[in-house]
Each structure stands twice: as C-alpha cells, then as structure tokens.
Write an enzyme that holds these catalytic residues in place. Structure first.
Site, PDB file in Angstrom:
ATOM      1  CB  SER B 363      -0.850   0.386   1.123  1.00  0.00           C
ATOM      2  OG  SER B 363      -1.414   0.544   1.276  1.00  0.00           O
ATOM      3  NE  ARG B 364       2.552   2.044  -5.859  1.00  0.00           N
ATOM      4  CZ  ARG B 364       2.868   0.971  -6.457  1.00  0.00           C
ATOM      5  NH1 ARG B 364       3.143   0.209  -6.248  1.00  0.00           N
ATOM      6  NH2 ARG B 364       1.338   0.667  -7.878  1.00  0.00           N
ATOM      7  CB  VAL B 365      -0.939   6.671   0.002  1.00  0.00           C
ATOM      8  CG1 VAL B 365      -0.021   7.716  -1.452  1.00  0.00           C
ATOM      9  CG2 VAL B 365      -1.882   6.252  -0.923  1.00  0.00           C
TER      10      VAL B 365
END
Lengths: 72, 496
Positions: B363-365
């Site tokens: 999950s990048r953010v």
C-alpha cells in the site's frame, strides 16, 4: 441545387408551396419535392440534408408521449 | 381515482409546457448495426461523447467521428434498430441521473433502477465522463478506511481517497474481500458503491443478498451491468458508478467504490474497439486501454477541505490467470493504483483465508492513514512475518535448528494463523489491535498452532464481555496509551 423534401398528408398545390417559401425564405435555395405521408395526421415535415423541421401532429404527439413517459 | 386525476393533471401541464414551437432536429441515418455498435451517416455537427437518439427511442453514445460516418455505441436494446432508421442529435453529452434516493438501491449503467421498486423522484444529472480533479483541489490521504480485515488493516492499510487493487485468480475471495470492506463501513459514514461489470446475474444477486443480510444495504448502491447486458452498458458501468460517487463526494461525503472487475471491463472495450475497426495492439486490446482505466481511477481522490473535503476510495478488482500478474491488464492497473492486494491460490487452498500474499501486497500511501494504535502493534508484526518467511524457506532442509530460530518459526506460524479470518465477519479496530498485540508479544507462543483460532475466539469473547470499556476507548481514541496497554495485558492473561 440541393433537394428539400416536404412531407404532407395530401399533395400540396403550387400556391401552398409558394406561401410556405414566403414564410421560410431559406427554402428558395432548394429544389422542393413534395411527398404524401398520411401517417403525419396533419401538418408538415420539412426535411433538409441533415436537419428536420417537424410541424406535424404526429411529431407533437410523439413528443408529448415521450415527456409523459419520462416523468412517470 | 386520485392517481388517475393526478396523471391527467400532469398530462395537461406537460402539453401546455411543450407548446406549439416547431421541432427542429439534426438527423442522420443508420448505415450499419453491429453487436452494440451502430455506424451512422449524416450528423455532421455531432461532437464526441454526445448522445443521439434512434427512431425507436433507444439512445446512442458517439465515440467515433469520421468525415462522413460516425460510430455510436447503443445504450440499450439494439435488436430493434434497422438500417436506414433515422438518428437524431440530442445536443448534450452523456450524463446519468443521480440522487440521494439511490442509496440502498440497484441501478443499471444508465442510472435507472432495476430492482423493481419505484423510480427516483428528485434527480440531478452528472456527466459520465469527467476530467479528474487537479492537484490544487487534492489533499494527501490521511484518514483510514477500516476494512475490518486484520491482514489488510495491519499490513496493507487503505486510506480514504486511495486506489487499491485487489488482484488474483478466479474463486479465491476477491469479491469477498471487497464485500467485507463494504460491510465494515456500517456506521463509518462512508457511502459504498458496488459496481458489477460483466458478472453472472446469479453472482450479483448473491452479493446483494450478502450485503443485505449483514445490514449494509442502507449505505450501499449497486450498479449492475451483468454479462447478459450489451457490452456498451458494461463499458459504461464503472464511469456511471464514479459519476454517482462524485455526486456524493461533492457533498463532502466519503465514498467507497468497488469495481468488480476491470478485466471484464477491458474485454467489453476490446469488443467495441474491434467492431469499430480500431487498430488492435497487444492481446488485441486497442491502444488506449491504459487510458481507459487511468482516466477512471484518477477520478478517485481526496479533496481538500476548501473544496468540500469529500473523497472517493477505489477498490478495483482484476482477475489473473494462473496467478500471472505480468499480463497486459494486470500490469496496467498495478501501475495506475496506489498499491495492490495480491491473493494466491496456494494460500487459499492451504486454508489461509483471506489468501493475501503479504510479500507481494503493498500500500503505497495508506501508511500515512493508519491509526496510531494499529501502527504500534503492526510494525513488529510486519518485521516478524518477513523474517519468518525468509527462515521458513531455509529451515525446510535443516533438521537441527538453534533455539532462537525455532522460536522465530514458532511465532511466525502463529502470526500467520491469527491473520486468518472468516468471511463476512469484519472486526473493529480495537478487536484487531488486541489480537495482533497478543500474538506479536508472544502470548500465543505456548498454544498449539491448530488451537490458535480457538484462543483468538476466547480473547475476543472475553473482551466483548469484560473489556467493553477498553474496546470503546480504543475505538474512539485510535491510540493505545501506556495504561491501555497494561489493561490489555491483564485482559489477555485473564482470557487465556
């Protein structure tokens, strides 16, 4: 000369067509063809190359039925 | 009788409204009708994305303009359209009616109800295609969207306004994961939209049933374009769902949209494009298949407070074949989204459900949006699991292991077990934190792996009886302070 087709419920006389041209001057530039279409009930439909002017009872009734259908 | 009078009144007023002005329309003619697509001549002034109407009152949507002929996709039944039929220009771009009344209902790609209940009375129109909000209007993701699923909330947290892809083979719980997330939004002030694209009708019906059974229909809208509907409607469905979402977002609300699934959406678009004779590229998809999905998912965003502060969270689903994520559509969507949850058949079959592959899921953010309480317990969990995976691979061949390694393996096996969760049973933040805390701090190390599940249930039910106050406090504050930790330790010890 470009053609324009006028649909009516009976064959229009010359006087009637002249009257129409008087009302709609742009018709002067076209070759007018008259065709009979009884399904219109009354009134006229003027058909240019890619535009249609509907002055018939049929068109009006269609319009009403569509509006009513959309609203209910 | 009253109803009849009412209708007559309405007819009268409609007729007056219409008046006697002449009806002037631009028209063209149908040249060809193909599966879901009509080629028309004339209509030289029509614009891209405009709506046209066929003689039998079916609508069409212009997506191809040529010198002499235009390609339109037919929005509805195309069997009644004949060659030579007149086509009229309506002069507006495609929009769908949206309304508050849609909540709890099932609609089709054109925003009309398909659940047999009454029509919507108060609607506004929203454009189906819209350019996504620009950078000025946006804000970074900082509010969590609790999925209620331990493994996701702990390891791949999702924030409101994020786009998180759910990817995996057929039949291993992609939809279940998304539906569980919808169920968990009960009371969280999030409006959920489930958009079914090219699904079996039976599956859509069962999803709606699950949502309803779990009392989540009161905040959910279903946009349905099943496999039996024309591809044109399947192509439109996700855009319609987003338009409905934007209506709520513009009112400052948080929206969650599940697109189930975008593989079938790409298929629908491929079919339309091939019929329109657009050049085919890789896997016969047209050249703009990337833009097809990027313009859709870009519309998911979190707005700045100045612009209302609403958000759209997108959970697109993509189906792979044989776990291959390097094919065209999966790689495209992976690169568009802010992370992916990768589900694996092997894990699913060995009983680890949800079958999330922790190594490949990111999950990048979402990390910025994770609650403090979860961050505190999940940090250790993440590290332990990573080490466990590494060691488990090595230790398969070794018979003698030193004490420390054995302890790691021991802990890892239990951690894997506590991340297993039954479907349709989302847990609150506090419940999740308690369980993960117990496992990560070794409270379950002495318990046999097969009995971890039982112990988990024991802790949960004990918390529900005796730890009510603790649960409420943590759920409200989203933080674990020292005194909370002490109390949690006590509660876990008592439960075991």
């Amino acid at each position: 000369m470009k053609k324009v087709v006028i649909y009516s419920t009976y064959e229009l006389s010359h006087q009637e067509i002249d009257k129409l041209v008087e009302k709609i001057p742009s018709l002067k530039n076209y070759q007018i063809v008259n065709q009979v279409d009884k399904s219109l009930i009354a009134g006229l439909v003027i058909k240019f190359a890619d535009r249609i002017i509907d002055l018939s009872i049929k068109g009006r009734l269609n319009n009403i039925s569509k509006k009513l259908y959309e609203e209910t | 009788m009253k109803k009849l009078d009412h209708l007559i009144e309405k007819a009268k007023s409609t007729i007056q409204e219409i008046g006697t002005a002449p009806i002037i329309k631009d028209y063209g003619q149908v040249l060809e009708v193909k599966d879901g697509v009509a080629i028309i001549s004339g209509l030289s002034n029509v614009g891209y994305g405009e709506v046209v109407e066929f003689q039998n009152q079916v609508k069409g949507y212009v997506i191809d303009i040529d010198e002499e002929r235009n390609g339109t996709i037919i929005l509805g039944d195309y069997l009644g359209i004949k060659g030579g039929d007149l086509v009229f220009r309506l002069g507006y771009t495609l929009s769908v009616p949206v309304s508050k009344e849609m909540i709890g209902r099932v609609v089709n790609s054109l925003g009309h109800p398909v659940d047999g209940l009454e029509n919507f009375t108060q609607t506004t129109n929203y454009p189906v295609e819209k350019i996504a909000p620009g950078v000025i209007k946006r804000k970074s993701v900082d509010v969590p969207l609790q999925t209620g699923i331990k493994v996701i909330d702990a390891l791949v947290p999702i924030g409101r306004g994020q786009r998180e892809l759910i990817i995996g083979d057929r039949g291993i719980g992609k939809t279940t994961l998304a539906v569980d997330t919808i169920i968990n939004q009960k009371g969280q002030n999030v409006i959920c939209i489930y958009c079914a694209i090219g699904q079996r009708n039976s599956k859509i019906a069962s999803v709606i049933e699950t949502i309803r059974e779990n009392g989540a229909m009161n905040h959910t809208i279903v946009v349905s374009a099943s496999a039996s509907e024309p591809v044109s409607l399947q192509y439109l469905a996700p855009y319609t769902a987003t338009a409905i979402g934007e209506y709520f977002m513009d009112q400052g609300k948080d929206v969650l949209i599940v697109y189930d699934d975008l593989t079938k959406h790409a298929w629908a678009y491929r079919q339309l494009s091939l019929i329109l004779r657009r050049p085919a590229g890789r896997e016969a998809y047209p050249g703009d298949v990337f833009y097809l999905h990027s313009r859709l998912l870009e519309r998911a965003c979190r707005l700045d407070e100045k612009y209302g502060g609403g958000s759209i969270t997108a959970l697109p689903i993509v189906e792979t074949l044989e776990g291959d994520i390097s094919t065209y559509i999966p790689t495209n969507v992976i690169s568009i989204t802010d992370g992916q949850i990768f589900l694996e058949t092997d894990l699913f079959n060995s009983g680890i459900r949800p079958a999330v592959n922790i190594g490949l899921s990111v999950s990048r953010v979402g990390g910025a949006a994770q609650t403090k309480a979860m961050k505190k317990v999940a940090g250790k969990l993440k590290l332990d699991l990573a080490q466990y995976r590494e060691m488990a691979a090595f230790s398969q061949f070794e018979s003698e292991l030193d004490e420390q390694t054995r302890q790691f393996l021991n802990r890892g096996a239990r951690l894997t077990q506590i991340l297993v969760q039954d479907k349709n049973q989302p847990l609150s933040l506090a419940h999740q934190v308690a369980i993960i805390y117990a496992a990560a701090n070794g409270y379950l190390d002495k318990i046999e792996v097969t009995k971890v599940k039982e112990s988990e249930e024991r802790i949960l039910s004990y918390l529900n009886q005796k730890g009510r106050r603790w649960l409420e406090r943590v759920n409200k504050k989203n933080v674990i302070e020292e005194e909370d930790e002490v109390e949690l330790k006590k509660l876990i010890n008592e439960a075991l």
